[in-house]
Enzyme design. Structure first.
Site, PDB file in Angstrom:
ATOM      1  N   CYS A 136       0.839  -1.203   0.000  1.00  0.00           N
ATOM      2  CA  CYS A 136       0.000   0.000   0.000  1.00  0.00           C
ATOM      3  C   CYS A 136       0.871   1.248   0.000  1.00  0.00           C
ATOM      4  CB  CYS A 136      -0.928   0.008   1.210  1.00  0.00           C
ATOM      5  SG  CYS A 136      -2.028   1.449   1.262  1.00  0.00           S
ATOM      6  N   CYS A 139      -0.504   4.104   2.101  1.00  0.00           N
ATOM      7  CA  CYS A 139      -0.328   3.893   3.543  1.00  0.00           C
ATOM      8  C   CYS A 139       1.103   4.183   3.990  1.00  0.00           C
ATOM      9  CB  CYS A 139      -0.675   2.454   3.921  1.00  0.00           C
ATOM     10  SG  CYS A 139      -2.257   1.861   3.327  1.00  0.00           S
ATOM     11  N   ASP A 140       2.078   3.698   3.225  1.00  0.00           N
ATOM     12  CA  ASP A 140       3.457   3.663   3.698  1.00  0.00           C
ATOM     13  C   ASP A 140       4.443   4.538   2.927  1.00  0.00           C
ATOM     14  OD1 ASP A 140       2.677   1.762   5.614  1.00  0.00           O
ATOM     15  OD2 ASP A 140       2.922   0.141   4.168  1.00  0.00           O
TER      16      ASP A 140
END
Length: 315
Positions: A136, A139-140
């Site tokens: 992701c 997300c990261d």
């Protein structure tokens, strides 16, 4: 086989499931939630979560999910371990078998079983999980500002993630197995024109290396060909963008899904088309797949469940 009846059964324990449990619990519906194969969902294998509202300093995935679980339990939700092994949504109340040893019927059902990211199947993906391997970028990606990363995949998702990461990282390698991109033409153009993206056509990532995290990847160019070439590339992060598999197979005889398996809901609602059966979170979301959007859809599903029970005179 033991039997039980509940007003609301929640299947899955990610942000969608726990949020649904919080809302239905506060409505005094006394929901029962079965955690499934991965209690807490995908976030339990995520280290830092910095984009979930309410945690200004960030929070680890396991802590976030434990907080949501405790909040649901505070309002009377019963959180249980167990896996749904059989379903019958042909008529209400709906029938489920838990771990092949218990039957439970429910007036309303919230399906929040999530989606599982597809991986290459490398042992190193497990070894470096949470230490440089991610599925992701949204997300990261923040953790790789000014660093070098690789994205594996050749479709629209891979191109989107490469472009997103290119706005943060100093360099992005897009590792494409085929000699072409499968993405839409406009996405191909954006990738090929971006100064921070290097596309590695006809390349396979076959391994990762590093002491305390990912420091590089082993790649093979034109694998199996006479001019096959093997070499290493230094990277700090390794992102998989080869798709997700919704955990919906057990419900497919009853609910509509798209060709990938995502449950199709009615418009912007969590309604599945079966009265009293709702879908929330990543199992019904091929577009966003974020913890906060999953939580929001869990809220909507819970409100819909409460309204349905009230309309049917079951509250």
């Amino acid at each position: 086989m033991t039997k039980e009846h509940v007003k609301c059964l929640i299947i899955g324990s990610g942000p969608a499931g726990y949020t649904a449990a919080i809302y239905t619990g506060r409505a005094n519906i006394m929901p029962v939630l079965y955690e499934g194969i991965q209690p807490g969902g995908q976030l339990t294998i995520t280290t830092e979560v910095e984009n979930f509202p309410g945690y200004p300093e960030g929070v680890t995935g396991p802590v976030l999910m434990d907080d949501l679980k405790k909040q649901a339990e505070r309002f009377g939700a019963q959180i249980r371990s167990g896996i749904i092994t059989k379903t019958d949504l042909s008529k209400a109340p709906y029938l489920f078998t838990i771990d092949d040893e218990k039957e439970i019927t429910a007036d309303t059902v919230i399906i929040s079983t999530g989606a599982t990211a597809k991986y290459l199947g490398l042992e190193d993906e497990k070894k470096y999980a949470g230490m440089g391997v991610s599925a992701c970028a949204t997300c990261d990606g923040f953790f790789y500002r000014k660093k070098v990363v690789a994205v594996v995949g050749g479709g629209d998702t891979a191109c989107e993630e490469a472009i997103y990461l290119a706005g943060l990282a100093s360099k992005v390698y897009l590792v494409v197995r085929k000699p072409f991109l499968r993405a839409s033409k406009i996405m191909q153009e954006r990738v090929m024109k971006h100064p921070n993206i290097t596309v590695l056509f006809e390349h396979n990532a076959v391994g990762l290396f590093g002491e305390n995290g990912v420091e590089g990847m082993h790649v093979v160019k034109r694998m199996g060909a006479a001019d096959e070439e093997r070499y290493d590339i230094a990277i700090d992060g390794f992102f998989l963008a080869i798709g997700h598999q919704p955990n919906s197979s057990i419900f497919k005889p009853w609910v509509k899904t798209d060709e990938t398996g995502y449950i199709i809901t009615e418009g912007s609602t969590p309604r599945t088309g079966i009265p009293g059966v709702f879908a929330a979170g990543d199992v019904a979301d091929p577009l966003y797949r974020q913890a906060v959007t999953a939580a929001g859809s869990g809220c909507k599903a819970a409100i819909e469940a409460e309204r349905y029970l009230s309309e049917q005179g079951l509250l």
